[in-house]
Structure formats: C-alpha cells, structure tokens
Motif scaffolding. Structure first.
Motif, PDB file in Angstrom:
ATOM      1  N   LYS A 107      55.795  10.174  11.123  1.00  0.00           N
ATOM      2  CA  LYS A 107      55.519   8.930  11.858  1.00  0.00           C
ATOM      3  C   LYS A 107      54.968   7.854  10.932  1.00  0.00           C
ATOM      4  O   LYS A 107      55.330   6.687  11.034  1.00  0.00           O
ATOM      5  N   LYS A 108      54.075   8.252  10.036  1.00  0.00           N
ATOM      6  CA  LYS A 108      53.485   7.283   9.111  1.00  0.00           C
ATOM      7  C   LYS A 108      54.557   6.755   8.154  1.00  0.00           C
ATOM      8  O   LYS A 108      54.622   5.559   7.887  1.00  0.00           O
ATOM      9  N   VAL A 109      55.391   7.644   7.639  1.00  0.00           N
ATOM     10  CA  VAL A 109      56.489   7.228   6.759  1.00  0.00           C
ATOM     11  C   VAL A 109      57.395   6.265   7.497  1.00  0.00           C
ATOM     12  O   VAL A 109      57.756   5.201   6.982  1.00  0.00           O
ATOM     13  N   SER A 110      57.759   6.619   8.708  1.00  0.00           N
ATOM     14  CA  SER A 110      58.656   5.780   9.496  1.00  0.00           C
ATOM     15  C   SER A 110      58.091   4.379   9.669  1.00  0.00           C
ATOM     16  O   SER A 110      58.795   3.384   9.457  1.00  0.00           O
ATOM     17  N   ALA A 111      56.822   4.282  10.019  1.00  0.00           N
ATOM     18  CA  ALA A 111      56.199   2.971  10.229  1.00  0.00           C
ATOM     19  C   ALA A 111      56.178   2.155   8.935  1.00  0.00           C
ATOM     20  O   ALA A 111      56.479   0.955   8.940  1.00  0.00           O
ATOM     21  N   MET A 112      55.848   2.807   7.828  1.00  0.00           N
ATOM     22  CA  MET A 112      55.780   2.091   6.556  1.00  0.00           C
ATOM     23  C   MET A 112      57.165   1.646   6.083  1.00  0.00           C
ATOM     24  O   MET A 112      57.333   0.545   5.573  1.00  0.00           O
ATOM     25  N   VAL A 113      58.150   2.514   6.258  1.00  0.00           N
ATOM     26  CA  VAL A 113      59.503   2.173   5.819  1.00  0.00           C
ATOM     27  C   VAL A 113      60.089   1.077   6.715  1.00  0.00           C
ATOM     28  O   VAL A 113      60.827   0.219   6.243  1.00  0.00           O
ATOM     29  N   GLN A 114      59.730   1.075   7.989  1.00  0.00           N
ATOM     30  CA  GLN A 114      60.207   0.006   8.869  1.00  0.00           C
ATOM     31  C   GLN A 114      59.668  -1.351   8.412  1.00  0.00           C
ATOM     32  O   GLN A 114      60.388  -2.353   8.446  1.00  0.00           O
ATOM     33  N   LYS A 115      58.420  -1.386   7.947  1.00  0.00           N
ATOM     34  CA  LYS A 115      57.867  -2.630   7.403  1.00  0.00           C
ATOM     35  C   LYS A 115      58.648  -3.056   6.153  1.00  0.00           C
ATOM     36  O   LYS A 115      58.954  -4.231   5.971  1.00  0.00           O
ATOM     37  N   LEU A 116      58.959  -2.093   5.311  1.00  0.00           N
ATOM     38  CA  LEU A 116      59.737  -2.378   4.110  1.00  0.00           C
ATOM     39  C   LEU A 116      61.125  -2.881   4.489  1.00  0.00           C
ATOM     40  O   LEU A 116      61.631  -3.848   3.901  1.00  0.00           O
ATOM     41  N   ASP A 117      61.736  -2.270   5.491  1.00  0.00           N
ATOM     42  CA  ASP A 117      63.062  -2.697   5.933  1.00  0.00           C
ATOM     43  C   ASP A 117      63.026  -4.128   6.478  1.00  0.00           C
ATOM     44  O   ASP A 117      63.941  -4.917   6.222  1.00  0.00           O
ATOM     45  N   ARG A 118      61.979  -4.477   7.203  1.00  0.00           N
ATOM     46  CA  ARG A 118      61.853  -5.859   7.694  1.00  0.00           C
ATOM     47  C   ARG A 118      61.761  -6.831   6.514  1.00  0.00           C
ATOM     48  O   ARG A 118      62.363  -7.912   6.544  1.00  0.00           O
ATOM     49  N   ALA A 119      61.011  -6.464   5.489  1.00  0.00           N
ATOM     50  CA  ALA A 119      60.899  -7.316   4.304  1.00  0.00           C
ATOM     51  C   ALA A 119      62.259  -7.429   3.602  1.00  0.00           C
ATOM     52  O   ALA A 119      62.645  -8.511   3.147  1.00  0.00           O
ATOM     53  N   LEU A 120      62.995  -6.333   3.538  1.00  0.00           N
ATOM     54  CA  LEU A 120      64.338  -6.370   2.937  1.00  0.00           C
ATOM     55  C   LEU A 120      65.284  -7.244   3.760  1.00  0.00           C
ATOM     56  O   LEU A 120      66.116  -7.962   3.202  1.00  0.00           O
ATOM     57  N   THR A 121      65.154  -7.189   5.071  1.00  0.00           N
ATOM     58  CA  THR A 121      65.973  -8.028   5.945  1.00  0.00           C
ATOM     59  C   THR A 121      65.681  -9.504   5.688  1.00  0.00           C
ATOM     60  O   THR A 121      66.602 -10.324   5.567  1.00  0.00           O
ATOM     61  N   ASP A 122      64.405  -9.848   5.586  1.00  0.00           N
ATOM     62  CA  ASP A 122      64.024 -11.230   5.264  1.00  0.00           C
ATOM     63  C   ASP A 122      64.566 -11.636   3.896  1.00  0.00           C
ATOM     64  O   ASP A 122      65.035 -12.761   3.705  1.00  0.00           O
TER      65      ASP A 122
END
Length: 143
Positions: A107-122
């Motif tokens: 769960k922690k990995v998922s949350a952190m990677v989702q933040k990274l993915d949002r930054a990559l999307t931007d």
C-alpha cells in the motif's frame, strides 16, 4: 519563427515522449504489483528507477538543444518543465530511500508510486506543450 523546432529537435521529440511514456508505464506496472502484494522488495523498483532516469536524461538533452531565442520564448514553459523534473526527482528519491530501508508494504509503495506517476504525467504534459509551441506535434511531426 524563433521558436520553430530544428529538424534535429523534431527527430528527437518522439524519443523524448517515448521515454517519459515508458517511465509512466513502469510506474503503473509497479502500482499494480504493489496493490497485489503485501510486501514489495527493492528489485521491483529498479526498472522504474532506470526508466525515470532515462526520461529525465532525454528531457535534459532535448532542452539543451534550444537556441537562445527558443530559451527566451519558451522560458515560462521551461520553468514549469523544470519544476516537474524536480517533483519527479523528489518522489523518486523518497521511494528509493524507502526501498533502501527494507521491504515496504504494498500500500505504501502504491501510494508513493502514484505520486511519482502524477509527476511524470505533468512532465509529459509540459513536454507536449513545449513541443506544440515549437511546431512539433505529439507524434513528432512538424507543422
């Protein structure tokens, strides 16, 4: 006309966007693996880290090809792109530090990677905006 992409920039642009897309796909893949596992080890992060590094390097190479008039005319967009690059770096480092400590929860990995993915999307959005200002279509064709 000062912002118009050179033929080399037009040729480089698809590599740039593909590398960012590859990093996003790695992030999404890691999110799926993390959500299906109670613990995730550091080897799962290695591919994502490499893909993020590739995307950031490709972006830097592209921006370094800008002429003085392009740098001047694209300054606000370059600034936004730099800010998203910093966000990617921060998120990637935070994730790396978590993996260095030990296995972390899915769960922690998922949350952190989702933040990274949002930054990559931007990051990708800003890249495409710069490309459009330079007369490059997202598929790498010039106008």
């Amino acid at each position: 006309m000062d912002l118009q992409a050179t033929p080399d920039q037009v040729a480089w642009f698809p590599k740039l966007t593909k590398s960012t897309d590859a990093a996003r796909k790695e992030a999404q893949s890691l999110v799926q693996r993390a959500e299906n596992s109670s613990k995730v080890d550091s080897s799962a992060y290695a591919q994502l880290s490499d893909a993020v590094d590739d995307a950031r390097t490709a972006n830097l190479k592209f921006v370094n090809t800008f002429s003085a008039p392009q740098q001047s005319g694209l300054k606000p967009l370059i600034k936004k792109l730099s800010k998203t690059d910093v966000d990617i770096s921060k998120n990637s480092k935070a994730l790396s530090q978590q993996f260095e400590r030990s296995e972390i929860s899915g769960k922690k990995v998922s949350a952190m990677v989702q933040k990274l993915d949002r930054a990559l999307t931007d990051f990708q959005t800003e890249q495409i905006s710069i490309g459009k200002q330079m007369g490059i279509q997202p598929n790498g064709q010039s106008q």
